[in-house]
Scaffold this active site. Structure first.
Site, PDB file in Angstrom:
ATOM      1  N   GLY A  28      61.327  34.383  71.123  1.00 29.43           N
ATOM      2  CA  GLY A  28      62.480  35.059  70.545  1.00 29.43           C
ATOM      3  C   GLY A  28      62.109  35.976  69.402  1.00 29.43           C
ATOM      4  O   GLY A  28      60.946  36.367  69.256  1.00 29.43           O
ATOM      5  N   HIS A  31      61.103  42.072  69.467  1.00 29.53           N
ATOM      6  CA  HIS A  31      60.889  43.420  68.938  1.00 29.53           C
ATOM      7  C   HIS A  31      60.507  44.327  70.100  1.00 29.53           C
ATOM      8  O   HIS A  31      60.443  43.886  71.255  1.00 29.53           O
ATOM      9  CB  HIS A  31      59.831  43.415  67.821  1.00 29.53           C
ATOM     10  CG  HIS A  31      58.557  42.715  68.197  1.00 29.53           C
ATOM     11  ND1 HIS A  31      57.726  43.165  69.199  1.00 29.53           N
ATOM     12  CD2 HIS A  31      57.982  41.577  67.720  1.00 29.53           C
ATOM     13  CE1 HIS A  31      56.690  42.347  69.304  1.00 29.53           C
ATOM     14  NE2 HIS A  31      56.831  41.361  68.427  1.00 29.53           N
ATOM     15  N   HIS A  34      58.043  43.105  72.781  1.00 32.77           N
ATOM     16  CA  HIS A  34      58.589  42.236  73.837  1.00 32.77           C
ATOM     17  C   HIS A  34      59.382  43.061  74.847  1.00 32.77           C
ATOM     18  O   HIS A  34      59.310  42.824  76.053  1.00 32.77           O
ATOM     19  CB  HIS A  34      59.571  41.212  73.247  1.00 32.77           C
ATOM     20  CG  HIS A  34      58.967  40.233  72.290  1.00 32.77           C
ATOM     21  ND1 HIS A  34      59.243  40.233  70.942  1.00 32.77           N
ATOM     22  CD2 HIS A  34      58.125  39.192  72.491  1.00 32.77           C
ATOM     23  CE1 HIS A  34      58.612  39.247  70.346  1.00 32.77           C
ATOM     24  NE2 HIS A  34      57.913  38.600  71.262  1.00 32.77           N
ATOM     25  N   GLY A 146      51.776  40.075  76.125  1.00 26.63           N
ATOM     26  CA  GLY A 146      51.218  41.149  75.306  1.00 26.63           C
ATOM     27  C   GLY A 146      49.751  40.898  75.004  1.00 26.63           C
ATOM     28  O   GLY A 146      49.332  39.751  74.818  1.00 26.63           O
ATOM     29  N   ASP A 149      48.082  39.074  71.530  1.00 25.22           N
ATOM     30  CA  ASP A 149      47.547  37.709  71.531  1.00 25.22           C
ATOM     31  C   ASP A 149      46.489  37.641  72.630  1.00 25.22           C
ATOM     32  O   ASP A 149      46.695  37.004  73.676  1.00 25.22           O
ATOM     33  CB  ASP A 149      48.672  36.706  71.783  1.00 25.22           C
ATOM     34  CG  ASP A 149      49.713  36.754  70.675  1.00 25.22           C
ATOM     35  OD1 ASP A 149      49.383  36.366  69.548  1.00 25.22           O
ATOM     36  OD2 ASP A 149      50.830  37.225  70.933  1.00 25.22           O
ATOM     37  N   GLN A 152      45.151  34.210  73.674  1.00 22.01           N
ATOM     38  CA  GLN A 152      46.201  33.492  74.415  1.00 22.01           C
ATOM     39  C   GLN A 152      46.256  33.971  75.868  1.00 22.01           C
ATOM     40  O   GLN A 152      46.346  33.168  76.803  1.00 22.01           O
ATOM     41  CB  GLN A 152      47.556  33.728  73.738  1.00 22.01           C
ATOM     42  CG  GLN A 152      48.756  33.347  74.590  1.00 22.01           C
ATOM     43  CD  GLN A 152      50.065  33.433  73.852  1.00 22.01           C
ATOM     44  OE1 GLN A 152      50.385  32.558  73.066  1.00 22.01           O
ATOM     45  NE2 GLN A 152      50.849  34.481  74.095  1.00 22.01           N
TER      46      GLN A 152
HETATM   47  O1  PAF Z   1      53.279  34.430  72.669  1.00 23.65           O
HETATM   48  C1  PAF Z   1      54.242  33.660  72.520  1.00 23.65           C
HETATM   49  O2  PAF Z   1      55.333  34.066  72.090  1.00 23.65           O
HETATM   50  C2  PAF Z   1      54.095  32.191  72.866  1.00 23.65           C
HETATM   51  O3  PAF Z   1      52.842  31.725  72.526  1.00 23.65           O
HETATM   52  C3  PAF Z   1      54.434  31.858  74.336  1.00 23.65           C
HETATM   53  C4  PAF Z   1      53.487  32.545  75.296  1.00 23.65           C
HETATM   54  C5  PAF Z   1      55.865  32.288  74.629  1.00 23.65           C
HETATM   55  C6  PAF Z   1      54.312  30.349  74.562  1.00 23.65           C
HETATM   56  O4  PAF Z   1      55.182  29.642  73.737  1.00 23.65           O
END
Ligand code: PAF
Length: 278
Positions: A28, A31, A34, A146, A149, A152
């Site tokens: 959430g 911006h 997203h 994105g 990260d 990630q």
């Molecule tokens: O990047 C994020 O906003 C979070 O790490 C994600 C991928 C939604 C997992 O909670």
């Protein structure tokens, strides 16, 4: 746009959906970064669903779980404007019915323990677990993340591959403010002075990239950049040149590189990265 608040509602919506589905998982406080992921989803699939869930499993004990910005009404408004078909906003009890301590989890080895994983123990376990759960719930054809990260994204790519998840994972280049600062919900924590200092982080990545392309050694480029960031008021967590696929330390033989940085301005931890091929 459908607002789906429970797993039952999500499953019913998913069952009647025809055509392909793109998924944008978020916490959430949306911006433009997203919303660009939503735009890409609309280009690549017949419908886009966005999840909004501030995942407690990926926050450490001293991190910003409680103060993390929650702006659900504004997020929904923006998603309607961008043409999302649905938003999934479950509760913590929905996602972790047996409680956080009892939750089965997914751990992607090695990559989860370095860089952000070293500074935030358990963080990537929390991310991998929630993303796998969300993939199982939403059952999308593709999911978009994105590249801000970057680590990630690589954790999620490896997890999807290791577990043979039938979801195509797509990375989208980082959205930046006009002065180069990567868009992030955590930018909202910066004071006015810190916000002015913050673009130095991307300028420094660009300098390192130019030096590497020109043939400089990694060590000297990183040492010079470290000095520059410290003089600019940053407290560096890490600044490092890595191999793009597994994020291991790059050597002089590696050419597909990503420069990654995490640094504090005051209390705010900012991350950014820049890919470079030499
Ligand atoms: O990047 C994020 O906003 C979070 O790490 C994600 C991928 C939604 C997992 O909670």
């Amino acid at each position: 746009m459908q607002v789906l608040k429970s797993l039952e509602e999500l499953r019913a919506w998913r069952k009647q959906l025809k055509g392909s589905l793109a998924f944008v998982p978020t916490m959430g406080n949306l911006h433009e970064g997203h919303l660009k992921l939503v735009d890409l989803g609309r280009q690549r699939a017949d419908a886009v669903i966005v999840s909004i869930f501030v995942n407690p499993l990926q926050f450490g004990a001293n991190e910003d779980l409680d103060s993390y910005p929650r702006t659900f009404a504004a997020d929904c408004q923006a998603l309607v404007e961008r043409g999302a078909a649905a938003v999934f906003a479950p509760t913590v009890a929905d996602m972790y019915p047996r409680g956080l301590a009892q939750q089965s989890y997914i751990e992607v080895p090695d990559i989860s323990d370095i860089l952000c994983g070293a500074s935030r123990p358990g963080h990537f376990r929390g991310v991998a677990t929630i993303v796998a759960k969300l993939f199982n719930m939403v059952q999308p054809d593709l999911a978009i993340f994105g590249e801000k990260d970057y680590q990630q994204l690589q954790v999620i790519r490896l997890m999807s591959k290791d577990l043979s998840l039938p979801v195509k994972v797509i990375g989208m280049p980082t959205e930046r403010a006009a002065d180069g600062l990567a868009l992030s919900s955590r930018n909202g924590y910066l004071t006015a002075t810190e916000r002015q200092q913050a673009p130095l982080i991307y300028a420094t990545l660009q300098t390192i990239a130019a030096q590497l392309k020109a043939g400089s050694a990694i060590e000297s480029a990183v040492a010079e950049a470290t000095e520059r960031l410290q003089q600019g008021g940053f407290r560096i967590d890490y600044l490092s040149v890595r191999r793009r696929n597994d994020m291991a330390e790059a050597s002089s033989n590696d050419n597909e590189l990503v420069i990654v940085v995490a640094a504090y301005l005051g209390k705010t931890r900012l991350i950014d990265n820049l890919q470079v091929t030499r």
